[in-house]
Motif scaffolding. Structure first.
Motif, PDB file in Angstrom:
ATOM      1  N   GLU A  32       0.833  -1.205   0.000  1.00 64.66           N
ATOM      2  CA  GLU A  32       0.000   0.000   0.000  1.00 64.66           C
ATOM      3  C   GLU A  32       0.866   1.253   0.000  1.00 64.66           C
ATOM      4  O   GLU A  32       1.892   1.330   0.687  1.00 64.66           O
ATOM      5  CB  GLU A  32      -0.934   0.004   1.210  1.00 64.66           C
ATOM      6  CG  GLU A  32      -2.013   1.068   1.151  1.00 64.66           C
ATOM      7  CD  GLU A  32      -3.134   0.809   2.139  1.00 64.66           C
ATOM      8  OE1 GLU A  32      -3.845   1.771   2.476  1.00 64.66           O
ATOM      9  OE2 GLU A  32      -3.297  -0.354   2.572  1.00 64.66           O
ATOM     10  N   SER A  33       0.454   2.246  -0.763  1.00 60.27           N
ATOM     11  CA  SER A  33       1.200   3.510  -0.851  1.00 60.27           C
ATOM     12  C   SER A  33       1.046   4.306   0.446  1.00 60.27           C
ATOM     13  O   SER A  33       0.087   4.111   1.199  1.00 60.27           O
ATOM     14  CB  SER A  33       0.683   4.345  -2.029  1.00 60.27           C
ATOM     15  OG  SER A  33      -0.671   4.734  -1.807  1.00 60.27           O
ATOM     16  N   PRO A  34       1.984   5.208   0.729  1.00 60.28           N
ATOM     17  CA  PRO A  34       1.908   6.001   1.970  1.00 60.28           C
ATOM     18  C   PRO A  34       0.628   6.820   2.093  1.00 60.28           C
ATOM     19  O   PRO A  34       0.167   7.071   3.209  1.00 60.28           O
ATOM     20  CB  PRO A  34       3.139   6.913   1.872  1.00 60.28           C
ATOM     21  CG  PRO A  34       4.102   6.164   0.992  1.00 60.28           C
ATOM     22  CD  PRO A  34       3.240   5.466  -0.006  1.00 60.28           C
ATOM     23  N   ASP A  35       0.044   7.244   0.982  1.00 57.55           N
ATOM     24  CA  ASP A  35      -1.181   8.043   1.056  1.00 57.55           C
ATOM     25  C   ASP A  35      -2.437   7.179   1.125  1.00 57.55           C
ATOM     26  O   ASP A  35      -3.563   7.694   1.164  1.00 57.55           O
ATOM     27  CB  ASP A  35      -1.284   9.001  -0.135  1.00 57.55           C
ATOM     28  CG  ASP A  35      -1.268   8.287  -1.483  1.00 57.55           C
ATOM     29  OD1 ASP A  35      -1.330   7.031  -1.497  1.00 57.55           O
ATOM     30  OD2 ASP A  35      -1.185   8.979  -2.510  1.00 57.55           O
ATOM     31  N   HIS A  36      -2.276   5.851   1.151  1.00 55.84           N
ATOM     32  CA  HIS A  36      -3.389   4.906   1.273  1.00 55.84           C
ATOM     33  C   HIS A  36      -4.422   5.062   0.151  1.00 55.84           C
ATOM     34  O   HIS A  36      -5.618   4.844   0.358  1.00 55.84           O
ATOM     35  CB  HIS A  36      -4.080   5.048   2.634  1.00 55.84           C
ATOM     36  CG  HIS A  36      -3.149   4.924   3.799  1.00 55.84           C
ATOM     37  ND1 HIS A  36      -2.503   3.749   4.117  1.00 55.84           N
ATOM     38  CD2 HIS A  36      -2.728   5.851   4.707  1.00 55.84           C
ATOM     39  CE1 HIS A  36      -1.735   3.940   5.184  1.00 55.84           C
ATOM     40  NE2 HIS A  36      -1.844   5.201   5.543  1.00 55.84           N
ATOM     41  N   LEU A  37      -3.954   5.405  -1.024  1.00 57.21           N
ATOM     42  CA  LEU A  37      -4.843   5.560  -2.175  1.00 57.21           C
ATOM     43  C   LEU A  37      -4.581   4.525  -3.258  1.00 57.21           C
ATOM     44  O   LEU A  37      -5.405   4.351  -4.150  1.00 57.21           O
ATOM     45  CB  LEU A  37      -4.694   6.963  -2.786  1.00 57.21           C
ATOM     46  CG  LEU A  37      -5.089   8.136  -1.898  1.00 57.21           C
ATOM     47  CD1 LEU A  37      -4.802   9.456  -2.607  1.00 57.21           C
ATOM     48  CD2 LEU A  37      -6.563   8.043  -1.507  1.00 57.21           C
ATOM     49  N   PHE A  38      -3.449   3.831  -3.172  1.00 56.67           N
ATOM     50  CA  PHE A  38      -3.056   2.892  -4.223  1.00 56.67           C
ATOM     51  C   PHE A  38      -2.373   1.691  -3.583  1.00 56.67           C
ATOM     52  O   PHE A  38      -1.584   1.846  -2.639  1.00 56.67           O
ATOM     53  CB  PHE A  38      -2.119   3.567  -5.221  1.00 56.67           C
ATOM     54  CG  PHE A  38      -1.830   2.758  -6.447  1.00 56.67           C
ATOM     55  CD1 PHE A  38      -2.706   2.771  -7.524  1.00 56.67           C
ATOM     56  CD2 PHE A  38      -0.686   1.976  -6.537  1.00 56.67           C
ATOM     57  CE1 PHE A  38      -2.443   2.018  -8.672  1.00 56.67           C
ATOM     58  CE2 PHE A  38      -0.417   1.226  -7.670  1.00 56.67           C
ATOM     59  CZ  PHE A  38      -1.306   1.254  -8.745  1.00 56.67           C
ATOM     60  N   CYS A  39      -2.679   0.505  -4.073  1.00 58.52           N
ATOM     61  CA  CYS A  39      -2.039  -0.718  -3.597  1.00 58.52           C
ATOM     62  C   CYS A  39      -1.409  -1.431  -4.795  1.00 58.52           C
ATOM     63  O   CYS A  39      -2.119  -1.835  -5.726  1.00 58.52           O
ATOM     64  CB  CYS A  39      -3.060  -1.635  -2.924  1.00 58.52           C
ATOM     65  SG  CYS A  39      -3.818  -0.962  -1.436  1.00 58.52           S
ATOM     66  N   HIS A  40      -0.092  -1.572  -4.742  1.00 59.41           N
ATOM     67  CA  HIS A  40       0.645  -2.222  -5.836  1.00 59.41           C
ATOM     68  C   HIS A  40       0.626  -3.729  -5.629  1.00 59.41           C
ATOM     69  O   HIS A  40       1.046  -4.239  -4.588  1.00 59.41           O
ATOM     70  CB  HIS A  40       2.085  -1.716  -5.869  1.00 59.41           C
ATOM     71  CG  HIS A  40       2.896  -2.289  -6.990  1.00 59.41           C
ATOM     72  ND1 HIS A  40       2.853  -1.793  -8.276  1.00 59.41           N
ATOM     73  CD2 HIS A  40       3.768  -3.337  -7.008  1.00 59.41           C
ATOM     74  CE1 HIS A  40       3.646  -2.491  -9.042  1.00 59.41           C
ATOM     75  NE2 HIS A  40       4.223  -3.433  -8.297  1.00 59.41           N
ATOM     76  N   GLY A  41       0.131  -4.463  -6.623  1.00 58.48           N
ATOM     77  CA  GLY A  41       0.049  -5.906  -6.519  1.00 58.48           C
ATOM     78  C   GLY A  41       1.409  -6.556  -6.470  1.00 58.48           C
ATOM     79  O   GLY A  41       2.272  -6.261  -7.300  1.00 58.48           O
ATOM     80  N   GLU A  42       1.614  -7.451  -5.497  1.00 61.89           N
ATOM     81  CA  GLU A  42       2.892  -8.139  -5.346  1.00 61.89           C
ATOM     82  C   GLU A  42       2.826  -9.574  -5.861  1.00 61.89           C
ATOM     83  O   GLU A  42       3.784 -10.066  -6.451  1.00 61.89           O
ATOM     84  CB  GLU A  42       3.315  -8.141  -3.874  1.00 61.89           C
ATOM     85  CG  GLU A  42       3.600  -6.749  -3.324  1.00 61.89           C
ATOM     86  CD  GLU A  42       4.049  -6.788  -1.879  1.00 61.89           C
ATOM     87  OE1 GLU A  42       5.010  -6.063  -1.527  1.00 61.89           O
ATOM     88  OE2 GLU A  42       3.442  -7.549  -1.080  1.00 61.89           O
ATOM     89  N   SER A  43       1.713 -10.258  -5.645  1.00 64.90           N
ATOM     90  CA  SER A  43       1.606 -11.663  -6.051  1.00 64.90           C
ATOM     91  C   SER A  43       1.119 -11.814  -7.481  1.00 64.90           C
ATOM     92  O   SER A  43       1.198 -12.908  -8.049  1.00 64.90           O
ATOM     93  CB  SER A  43       0.645 -12.408  -5.114  1.00 64.90           C
ATOM     94  OG  SER A  43      -0.630 -11.783  -5.111  1.00 64.90           O
ATOM     95  N   ALA A  44       0.607 -10.744  -8.068  1.00 63.01           N
ATOM     96  CA  ALA A  44       0.120 -10.748  -9.450  1.00 63.01           C
ATOM     97  C   ALA A  44       0.095  -9.310  -9.941  1.00 63.01           C
ATOM     98  O   ALA A  44       0.054  -8.373  -9.130  1.00 63.01           O
ATOM     99  CB  ALA A  44      -1.282 -11.369  -9.524  1.00 63.01           C
ATOM    100  N   PRO A  45       0.137  -9.082 -11.244  1.00 60.57           N
ATOM    101  CA  PRO A  45       0.103  -7.714 -11.780  1.00 60.57           C
ATOM    102  C   PRO A  45      -1.310  -7.123 -11.721  1.00 60.57           C
ATOM    103  O   PRO A  45      -1.901  -6.761 -12.740  1.00 60.57           O
ATOM    104  CB  PRO A  45       0.600  -7.883 -13.221  1.00 60.57           C
ATOM    105  CG  PRO A  45       0.219  -9.264 -13.585  1.00 60.57           C
ATOM    106  CD  PRO A  45       0.339 -10.082 -12.331  1.00 60.57           C
ATOM    107  N   ILE A  46      -1.839  -7.073 -10.501  1.00 61.60           N
ATOM    108  CA  ILE A  46      -3.185  -6.569 -10.261  1.00 61.60           C
ATOM    109  C   ILE A  46      -3.112  -5.549  -9.130  1.00 61.60           C
ATOM    110  O   ILE A  46      -2.747  -5.893  -8.000  1.00 61.60           O
ATOM    111  CB  ILE A  46      -4.159  -7.705  -9.906  1.00 61.60           C
ATOM    112  CG1 ILE A  46      -4.229  -8.726 -11.049  1.00 61.60           C
ATOM    113  CG2 ILE A  46      -5.552  -7.155  -9.598  1.00 61.60           C
ATOM    114  CD1 ILE A  46      -5.109  -9.937 -10.747  1.00 61.60           C
ATOM    115  N   ASP A  47      -3.438  -4.301  -9.431  1.00 60.21           N
ATOM    116  CA  ASP A  47      -3.334  -3.206  -8.475  1.00 60.21           C
ATOM    117  C   ASP A  47      -4.723  -2.763  -8.009  1.00 60.21           C
ATOM    118  O   ASP A  47      -5.727  -2.976  -8.696  1.00 60.21           O
ATOM    119  CB  ASP A  47      -2.609  -2.015  -9.099  1.00 60.21           C
ATOM    120  CG  ASP A  47      -1.230  -2.390  -9.625  1.00 60.21           C
ATOM    121  OD1 ASP A  47      -0.566  -3.230  -8.978  1.00 60.21           O
ATOM    122  OD2 ASP A  47      -0.833  -1.854 -10.681  1.00 60.21           O
TER     123      ASP A  47
END
Length: 296
Positions: A32-47
């Motif tokens: 999760e990004s510091p501003d809690h607006l975006f979550c970058h997918g780690e286990s799959a290319p799904i954000d």
């Protein structure tokens, strides 16, 4: 061109945590990004994009997001009010997700005796869903004034702003506290997966299809149990008749030739009472196991 699938969900609200838990059950993890607006997918290319629920249909229509988890009420109201735009595809419901259930209902003062839709002729109805209400009134042939409010809809009759209301109802406690009673359900709502899957480029469509298959598997076994038991050949039919919510049982003959070992995936509750009924019908050695994952 993007090569990562982007899903919009509520940042806050009653659908937020269940949506994240459901996606997590599909094997997805994020940073999760510091501003809690975006979550970058780690286990799959799904954000994940964390937004207001009212913004999700517009993000889908514009193509900024590929899928979204949103209330059916929000999606239907957006589509009801939005005009068709050349070159763009309206977001549609792909799957009901089984949580966040509520009803969009008409409610009238408790002192009224409900006599049907015609009773609303010439009345003022307060709502946050003017598109859905207007469609229902038109279908019912009723000419009533739609009073659009963004909040505190239930109090509108007490303030003299409206004669009746059209709002989301869960337990009905808020309506009752404002001397109102629900009389007609316009829409049953729950969290849904929405998107524009037919317009996605191939790489994103493949990711979306994979996610939907995983979701189907998770939803299919949410309340499912694997039932293991034995029964004599002549008793199997009687036992299976007591499993109307089960898939066709798998049968294995045992060494004596007269006894079968069976396993059945049951999609309803397997209670003690139900197990006792199965035993009386001839089932023996009953075991009930949880189902963690399933892929058709």
């Amino acid at each position: 061109m993007r090569d990562r699938l982007r899903i919009a969900i509520q940042k806050n609200g009653r659908l937020s945590q269940p949506a994240r838990a459901l996606l997590g059950s599909c094997g997805l993890t994020w940073r999760e990004s510091p501003d809690h607006l975006f979550c970058h997918g780690e286990s799959a290319p799904i954000d994940l994009l964390l937004v207001r629920d009212d913004d999700i249909p517009g993000l889908l229509e514009s193509g900024l997001c590929d899928l979204g988890i949103v209330g059916r009420n929000v999606l239907c109201e957006y589509n009801e009010r939005a005009s068709s735009t050349c070159g763009q595809v309206q977001p549609s419901e792909l799957r009901g997700l089984g949580f966040g259930g509520c009803r969009l209902s008409l409610a009238i003062p408790q002192a009224w005796t409900w006599q049907g839709a015609a009773q609303l002729q010439g009345k003022r109805i307060a709502t946050s869903y003017p598109g859905l209400l207007a469609r229902w009134l038109a279908d019912a042939g009723v000419d009533a004034e739609v009073v659009e409010l963004s909040g505190s809809v239930e109090i509108a009759p007490r303030l003299g702003q409206a004669d009746a209301v059209c709002d989301l109802v869960s337990s009905g406690a808020t309506l009752s506290a404002n001397q109102l009673k629900p009389v007609e359900d316009i829409l049953y709502s729950e969290a849904v997966l929405a998107g524009r899957s037919n317009s996605l480029p191939p790489v994103l469509r493949d990711l979306a299809d994979t996610l939907v298959r995983r979701l189907d598997g998770v939803l299919r076994i949410r309340d499912s149990k694997l039932l293991l038991f034995q029964a004599s050949r002549h008793e199997v039919d009687a036992v299976v008749r007591l499993l109307p919510d089960a898939e066709v049982p798998t049968q294995y003959p045992l060494e004596d030739g007269e006894t079968l070992a069976l396993q059945a995936l049951c999609h309803g509750a397997v209670t003690w009472q139900r197990m006792e009924e199965l035993k009386r019908a001839g089932a023996r050695g009953l075991m009930v196991l949880p189902v963690e994952r399933m892929l058709a």
